[in-house]
Design a protein around this motif. Sequence first.
Motif, PDB file in Angstrom:
ATOM      1  N   GLN A  90       1.432 115.453  72.809  1.00  0.00           N
ATOM      2  CA  GLN A  90       1.357 116.373  72.012  1.00  0.00           C
ATOM      3  C   GLN A  90       1.400 115.695  70.684  1.00  0.00           C
ATOM      4  OE1 GLN A  90       4.091 119.331  72.214  1.00  0.00           O
ATOM      5  NE2 GLN A  90       3.711 120.570  70.440  1.00  0.00           N
ATOM      6  N   GLU A  91       0.250 115.829  69.477  1.00  0.00           N
ATOM      7  CA  GLU A  91       0.498 115.313  68.357  1.00  0.00           C
ATOM      8  C   GLU A  91       0.803 116.288  67.351  1.00  0.00           C
ATOM      9  OE1 GLU A  91       0.370 112.191  68.083  1.00  0.00           O
ATOM     10  OE2 GLU A  91      -0.332 111.504  70.012  1.00  0.00           O
ATOM     11  N   GLY A  92       1.543 115.603  66.390  1.00  0.00           N
ATOM     12  CA  GLY A  92       1.509 116.353  65.189  1.00  0.00           C
ATOM     13  C   GLY A  92       2.652 117.645  65.419  1.00  0.00           C
ATOM     14  N   ASP A  93       2.318 118.801  64.640  1.00  0.00           N
ATOM     15  CA  ASP A  93       2.823 120.103  64.580  1.00  0.00           C
ATOM     16  C   ASP A  93       2.225 121.075  65.289  1.00  0.00           C
ATOM     17  OD1 ASP A  93       4.633 121.424  61.768  1.00  0.00           O
ATOM     18  OD2 ASP A  93       5.436 120.873  63.660  1.00  0.00           O
ATOM     19  N   LEU A  95       1.132 123.695  68.259  1.00  0.00           N
ATOM     20  CA  LEU A  95       1.938 124.721  68.978  1.00  0.00           C
ATOM     21  C   LEU A  95       1.482 124.585  70.589  1.00  0.00           C
ATOM     22  CD1 LEU A  95       2.119 128.089  67.169  1.00  0.00           C
ATOM     23  CD2 LEU A  95       4.004 126.922  68.080  1.00  0.00           C
ATOM     24  N   PHE A  96       0.356 124.237  70.638  1.00  0.00           N
ATOM     25  CA  PHE A  96      -0.145 124.042  72.082  1.00  0.00           C
ATOM     26  C   PHE A  96      -0.594 122.870  72.306  1.00  0.00           C
ATOM     27  CE2 PHE A  96      -1.170 128.480  70.715  1.00  0.00           C
ATOM     28  CZ  PHE A  96      -0.595 129.340  71.800  1.00  0.00           C
ATOM     29  N   TYR A  97      -0.421 122.524  73.634  1.00  0.00           N
ATOM     30  CA  TYR A  97      -0.721 121.271  74.372  1.00  0.00           C
ATOM     31  C   TYR A  97      -1.962 121.147  74.417  1.00  0.00           C
ATOM     32  CZ  TYR A  97       4.187 119.975  75.517  1.00  0.00           C
ATOM     33  OH  TYR A  97       5.358 119.462  75.548  1.00  0.00           O
ATOM     34  N   LYS A  98      -2.802 120.064  74.311  1.00  0.00           N
ATOM     35  CA  LYS A  98      -4.369 119.786  74.589  1.00  0.00           C
ATOM     36  C   LYS A  98      -4.413 118.899  75.758  1.00  0.00           C
ATOM     37  CE  LYS A  98      -8.887 118.754  72.488  1.00  0.00           C
ATOM     38  NZ  LYS A  98      -9.341 118.240  71.314  1.00  0.00           N
ATOM     39  N   GLY A  99      -5.591 119.040  76.633  1.00  0.00           N
ATOM     40  CA  GLY A  99      -5.817 118.256  77.605  1.00  0.00           C
ATOM     41  C   GLY A  99      -5.488 118.604  79.241  1.00  0.00           C
ATOM     42  N   GLY A 100      -5.487 117.801  80.032  1.00  0.00           N
ATOM     43  CA  GLY A 100      -5.488 118.068  81.434  1.00  0.00           C
ATOM     44  C   GLY A 100      -4.092 118.020  81.730  1.00  0.00           C
ATOM     45  N   TYR A 101      -3.582 118.587  82.772  1.00  0.00           N
ATOM     46  CA  TYR A 101      -1.991 119.120  83.112  1.00  0.00           C
ATOM     47  C   TYR A 101      -2.087 119.217  84.646  1.00  0.00           C
ATOM     48  CZ  TYR A 101      -3.075 123.931  83.712  1.00  0.00           C
ATOM     49  OH  TYR A 101      -3.593 125.189  84.250  1.00  0.00           O
ATOM     50  N   LEU A 102      -0.823 118.816  85.254  1.00  0.00           N
ATOM     51  CA  LEU A 102      -0.611 119.334  86.464  1.00  0.00           C
ATOM     52  C   LEU A 102       0.753 120.254  86.465  1.00  0.00           C
ATOM     53  CD1 LEU A 102      -0.449 115.990  88.463  1.00  0.00           C
ATOM     54  CD2 LEU A 102      -2.169 117.808  88.896  1.00  0.00           C
ATOM     55  N   SER A 103       0.773 121.235  87.567  1.00  0.00           N
ATOM     56  CA  SER A 103       1.705 122.312  87.040  1.00  0.00           C
ATOM     57  C   SER A 103       2.028 122.535  88.747  1.00  0.00           C
ATOM     58  CB  SER A 103       1.166 123.440  86.420  1.00  0.00           C
ATOM     59  OG  SER A 103       2.161 124.668  86.657  1.00  0.00           O
ATOM     60  N   LEU A 104       3.359 123.100  88.883  1.00  0.00           N
ATOM     61  CA  LEU A 104       3.890 123.835  90.142  1.00  0.00           C
ATOM     62  C   LEU A 104       4.220 125.264  89.879  1.00  0.00           C
ATOM     63  CD1 LEU A 104       4.477 123.297  93.192  1.00  0.00           C
ATOM     64  CD2 LEU A 104       6.734 122.715  92.593  1.00  0.00           C
ATOM     65  N   ARG A 105       3.344 125.862  90.044  1.00  0.00           N
ATOM     66  CA  ARG A 105       3.684 127.524  89.710  1.00  0.00           C
ATOM     67  C   ARG A 105       4.511 128.074  90.802  1.00  0.00           C
ATOM     68  NH1 ARG A 105      -2.168 130.114  88.664  1.00  0.00           N
ATOM     69  NH2 ARG A 105      -0.831 131.957  88.303  1.00  0.00           N
ATOM     70  N   LEU A 106       5.748 128.604  90.702  1.00  0.00           N
ATOM     71  CA  LEU A 106       6.432 129.372  91.407  1.00  0.00           C
ATOM     72  C   LEU A 106       6.839 130.673  91.204  1.00  0.00           C
ATOM     73  CD1 LEU A 106       9.416 126.595  91.480  1.00  0.00           C
ATOM     74  CD2 LEU A 106       7.713 126.738  93.094  1.00  0.00           C
ATOM     75  N   GLY A 107       6.168 131.592  91.967  1.00  0.00           N
ATOM     76  CA  GLY A 107       6.439 133.032  91.742  1.00  0.00           C
ATOM     77  C   GLY A 107       6.834 134.153  92.696  1.00  0.00           C
TER      78      GLY A 107
END
Length: 198
Positions: A90-93, A95-107
């Motif tokens: 995440q560069e600079g200021d 608010l949102f991340y940019k690019g690819g991600y891995l996530s573990l969604r628990l719901g």
Amino acid sequence: MNVRSLLFGLMMLVWGNSLQGQEVSRGRLGILLGGMNGVSYDYALTNHLELGGTAAFVLGLGYGGSSKSFQFGGLTPLLELAPRYYFSRQEGDRLFYKGGYLSLRLGAQIDDWTLFPSKAVRESNVKSHYTLGMAPTFGWSFPLSEKSALRLGIGFLFYRSKRSYAGDSYYAGQSYWEKTHRLSDAPFLLDIAYSIAL
């Protein structure tokens, strides 16, 4: 790879990144529109890692294997916690991340409180009460402006659903658990969300 190994690996990743002493964490409250409609709070733990919490109504859309058609199931309330690891910094200021991600969604989804259930759901002989799910997800985040972003992802849903028989059958009133037994049984879960920071 079993579920315990996946959870342990994610916990080690979170712990390792939190020890790197990077810049101060930051939170973001927002509105979600799309597959999930509600509010979210995302908290940046490091330059690569954020923890997201969501309270939303899930749009129940699916493709029926036997009917070979798209089906609408209603709007179902969901509470979700999702750690996300972003590959790019995440560069600079921003608010949102940019690019690819891995996530573990628990719901946790409360099926008994579904709004606008379809006729097929209302007349089914099997009633679903609540569902607990875990979905390893890969996706991409696109900041659209300083205060908005689009997130697209796909994962496999592993779930346990409390269900019961209804109607006049011999089993009426009896409840049981339905769950994912192996990867080939796991349905695809789409992560499509438009976020607006408040």
